[in-house]
Each structure stands twice: as structure tokens, then as C-alpha cells.
Design a protein around this motif. Sequence first.
Motif, PDB file in Angstrom:
ATOM      1  N   ARG A 188      -2.319 -54.729  -3.750  1.00 15.68           N
ATOM      2  CA  ARG A 188      -1.086 -54.505  -4.069  1.00 15.68           C
ATOM      3  C   ARG A 188      -0.543 -53.388  -2.883  1.00 15.68           C
ATOM      4  O   ARG A 188      -1.322 -53.164  -2.338  1.00 15.68           O
ATOM      5  CB  ARG A 188      -1.203 -53.839  -5.448  1.00 15.68           C
ATOM      6  N   GLU A 195       2.273 -60.477  -5.742  1.00 18.61           N
ATOM      7  CA  GLU A 195       2.039 -59.731  -7.019  1.00 18.61           C
ATOM      8  C   GLU A 195       2.850 -60.435  -8.068  1.00 18.61           C
ATOM      9  O   GLU A 195       2.171 -60.494  -9.284  1.00 18.61           O
ATOM     10  CB  GLU A 195       2.450 -58.207  -6.720  1.00 18.61           C
ATOM     11  N   ASP A 199       0.810 -62.052 -11.216  1.00 18.70           N
ATOM     12  CA  ASP A 199       0.800 -61.535 -12.426  1.00 18.70           C
ATOM     13  C   ASP A 199       1.089 -62.535 -13.465  1.00 18.70           C
ATOM     14  O   ASP A 199       0.837 -62.855 -14.466  1.00 18.70           O
ATOM     15  CB  ASP A 199       1.761 -60.389 -12.511  1.00 18.70           C
ATOM     16  N   LEU A 211      -4.914 -58.166  -8.701  1.00 12.73           N
ATOM     17  CA  LEU A 211      -4.769 -57.700  -7.351  1.00 12.73           C
ATOM     18  C   LEU A 211      -4.745 -56.088  -7.539  1.00 12.73           C
ATOM     19  O   LEU A 211      -4.422 -55.483  -8.580  1.00 12.73           O
ATOM     20  CB  LEU A 211      -3.356 -57.947  -6.824  1.00 12.73           C
ATOM     21  N   GLY A 249      -0.856 -59.612   1.552  1.00 12.41           N
ATOM     22  CA  GLY A 249      -1.655 -58.892   0.483  1.00 12.41           C
ATOM     23  C   GLY A 249      -2.921 -59.239   0.328  1.00 12.41           C
ATOM     24  O   GLY A 249      -3.392 -59.716  -0.828  1.00 12.41           O
TER      25      GLY A 249
END
Length: 258
Positions: A188, A195, A199, A211, A249
Motif C-alpha cells: 500500500r 489497492e 480490496d 496489501l 504496488g
Amino acid sequence: MTEIDTSVPHSARIWNYWLGGKDNYLVDQEAGDAYTAVFPGIVTIARSSRAFLGRSIGYLVREAGIRQFLDVGTGLPTVDNTHEVAQSIAPESRIVYVDNDPLVLAHARALLTSTEEGVTAYEDLSLYEPERILEAAGRTLDLTRPTALILSGILGHVDGHDRARDLVRALLSGLPAGSHLSVNDGSRGTDPAYEQAQDAYNETGAVPYFLRPVDQIEGYFEGLDLVGPGVVSVPLWRPDTDPAPRPIGQHGGLGRKP
């Protein structure tokens, strides 16, 4: 032999699809395409993670002199697997893969290849059984000699950072000084689109993947001597391209047990 359900998508097969592998089905391709429609960068993340693994193993073999590897949560074989990279440089390298996914077990034969000088073995065990992993690995590896522990994209499946960190510590406790830890996982703080997509995926009822902030990924290396450049976005870890790629990421690093 365990039957493989090909009517529902499977995370290991989806990842295999993103990596360009062939061990996946239409249902996995459709799920993978649905994810990439929301976040196209996931393919870059998957391939950058695999490239980081290759570069870190190259360092371990060439510069750290490591000849033993314990790869936990290996997933489906695709390209540039741990044993392929290590044995291409040092044919005498010995590798133990660990996974407890029935799908991976069904493909274990593809993993169980080796040079004549080296060894490649597979153990059907869970990350949550570190003592059993070490016991089983000791049948193939000499755990009095430096060994590389590979945890590539697996710790994000552990619910709770403290639990994940404890598992890393338990595995490292059975390895001698001079051993190394290689970790890379989803992070993150770099890519909000990733993200949001991850999610949303976790809320579908699929096996979740969490994450984590970069400082938590750094926490896996507590007590170890980090190899430069430390824990960074994986394309920036000793890149072999010029100029260096953009951060993504996915963060990783390599540490040595003193």
C-alpha cells in the motif's frame, strides 16, 4: 489423485495466466480479464514480481554463494522458476518447493526437474506449519549450511501482519547464519488503483490477499542485514534496465541472517 475443479476460477491459475503460463482454464482467463479491466497494471505487478525473484536468486547464487533454496508457497510453475534460475548458474543447487494447494500438487511433476548435479524436491505442506516445513526440508537440504528462504507473494494471504511476521521468524529460526530471506508482496502507498481493485476482489468471497504498508514488509527483515538497496518497489531492486522502471504496488527485498 485430488480432482481439480475447473468450473470456478482459482487464484494460482489466474496468476499463472497473467504470467503467460498455460496451466489455466477459460474460467480463470475470464476472471483474470475481469480484474485487468478494472486494474490493467496487475499484469505488470505479476511479471515484475517474477522478475524480482529471478534477479534476487541471481544475486544469491553469484554474489552470496548460496546453493540451497527453500521456496514456500511456490504456486504453479511458469517461467524462470527458482530451480531453473539457480541451477542455470550453479547446476549443483538444491531446491525444496513447499505448497499445499491441490492444484499445485497435481502439477508437482513439472516442478520436480533438476540438473544431474543438483536436486529439486516438493513438499506438500502449509506455510502455517513452519516446524514441519523445516523437518521436511532437512531431508533434502543441509540446514547447517546457509540456505535462502523464498517467500514470493505468499505472506499477503496471511490474515494479520503479526501472524505473518511470526511465521517468517519461525522459518528463519531453523536456518543458520549466512542464510538469506527473499520476500516480495503487494504493498500500500504506491498505487491507489491497485489497492481499490484488490480490496474489491477480497470482498467477492475469493481467498483474500492483503496489501500491506511498506513498513510492515520491512518488518519481515527485522534482525537481518538488508542487501542494498533495501526494501523497495520490486522494479527498482537492482534493475537490469536503464532507465529504471517506475515504482509499482509491489515491494520486496533481500536480507542476510547475521
